[in-house]
Write a protein that holds these residues in place. Structure first.
Motif, PDB file in Angstrom:
ATOM      1  N   MET A   1       2.112  11.720   2.064  1.00  0.00           N
ATOM      2  CA  MET A   1       3.264  11.859   3.038  1.00  0.00           C
ATOM      3  C   MET A   1       2.719  11.557   4.485  1.00  0.00           C
ATOM      4  O   MET A   1       3.472  10.668   5.005  1.00  0.00           O
ATOM      5  N   ILE A   2       1.713  12.105   4.997  1.00  0.00           N
ATOM      6  CA  ILE A   2       1.318  11.737   6.157  1.00  0.00           C
ATOM      7  C   ILE A   2       0.719  10.030   6.266  1.00  0.00           C
ATOM      8  O   ILE A   2       0.891   9.459   7.148  1.00  0.00           O
ATOM      9  N   ALA A   3       0.356   9.579   5.006  1.00  0.00           N
ATOM     10  CA  ALA A   3      -0.317   8.201   4.845  1.00  0.00           C
ATOM     11  C   ALA A   3       0.869   7.262   5.000  1.00  0.00           C
ATOM     12  O   ALA A   3       0.830   6.576   5.796  1.00  0.00           O
ATOM     13  N   ILE A   4       2.271   7.663   4.389  1.00  0.00           N
ATOM     14  CA  ILE A   4       3.201   6.920   4.555  1.00  0.00           C
ATOM     15  C   ILE A   4       3.646   6.961   6.089  1.00  0.00           C
ATOM     16  O   ILE A   4       4.319   6.069   6.450  1.00  0.00           O
ATOM     17  N   LEU A   5       3.536   8.015   6.548  1.00  0.00           N
ATOM     18  CA  LEU A   5       4.227   8.051   8.019  1.00  0.00           C
ATOM     19  C   LEU A   5       3.266   7.177   8.883  1.00  0.00           C
ATOM     20  O   LEU A   5       3.654   6.677   9.682  1.00  0.00           O
ATOM     21  N   ILE A   6       1.899   7.274   8.743  1.00  0.00           N
ATOM     22  CA  ILE A   6       0.943   6.536   9.429  1.00  0.00           C
ATOM     23  C   ILE A   6       1.395   4.981   9.003  1.00  0.00           C
ATOM     24  O   ILE A   6       1.430   4.058  10.144  1.00  0.00           O
TER      25      ILE A   6
ATOM     26  N   TYR B   1       0.862  -1.148  -0.054  1.00  0.00           N
ATOM     27  CA  TYR B   1      -0.013  -0.122  -0.041  1.00  0.00           C
ATOM     28  C   TYR B   1       0.944   1.209   0.094  1.00  0.00           C
ATOM     29  O   TYR B   1       0.619   2.214  -0.748  1.00  0.00           O
ATOM     30  N   MET B   2       2.011   1.157   0.641  1.00  0.00           N
ATOM     31  CA  MET B   2       2.911   2.376   0.779  1.00  0.00           C
ATOM     32  C   MET B   2       3.632   2.658  -0.529  1.00  0.00           C
ATOM     33  O   MET B   2       3.245   3.771  -1.050  1.00  0.00           O
ATOM     34  N   TYR B   3       3.704   1.617  -1.371  1.00  0.00           N
ATOM     35  CA  TYR B   3       4.416   1.695  -2.655  1.00  0.00           C
ATOM     36  C   TYR B   3       3.278   2.081  -3.442  1.00  0.00           C
ATOM     37  O   TYR B   3       3.493   3.144  -4.815  1.00  0.00           O
TER      38      TYR B   3
END
Length: 103
Positions: free
Chosen positions: A80-85, A28-30
């Protein structure tokens, strides 16, 4: 002996669940990264890959946009916030499950 076997199976199950969650979060991050990169160019909105990326990532990114208003910044920081989460979830949930499997 049966208790040891049950514990062994439970340990492996929790470890496998942790690994599956880790893989899903990584994929999901990718997908979020791919969508962010696509936003820098003008992709064909009718391309099936572009449509799939938007359908998969938009629910999470839209939720973040509603919670953290970005209109003052003028820049969409939701990927970016989603990747940090995702990093947080990987370090907290996945690591906790892995440790719980061996206690």
């Amino acid at each position: 002996m049966k208790e040891r076997l049950d514990m062994f199976i439970f340990t492996n199950f929790i470890s496998a669940v942790a690994e599956v969650i880790n893989i899903i979060l990584t994929i999901y991050m990718y997908l979020i990264i791919a969508r962010a990169i696509l936003s820098w160019v003008s992709p064909d909105p009718y391309n099936p890959i572009v449509q799939m990326l938007y359908k998969v990532t938009e629910p999470v990114l839209n939720l973040i946009r509603r919670i953290v208003p970005m209109w003052k910044v003028g820049l969409d920081l939701s990927p970016m916030i989603a990747i940090l989460i995702i990093f947080f979830l990987k370090r907290f949930i996945v690591a906790s499950l892995r440790q719980a499997a061996y206690f």
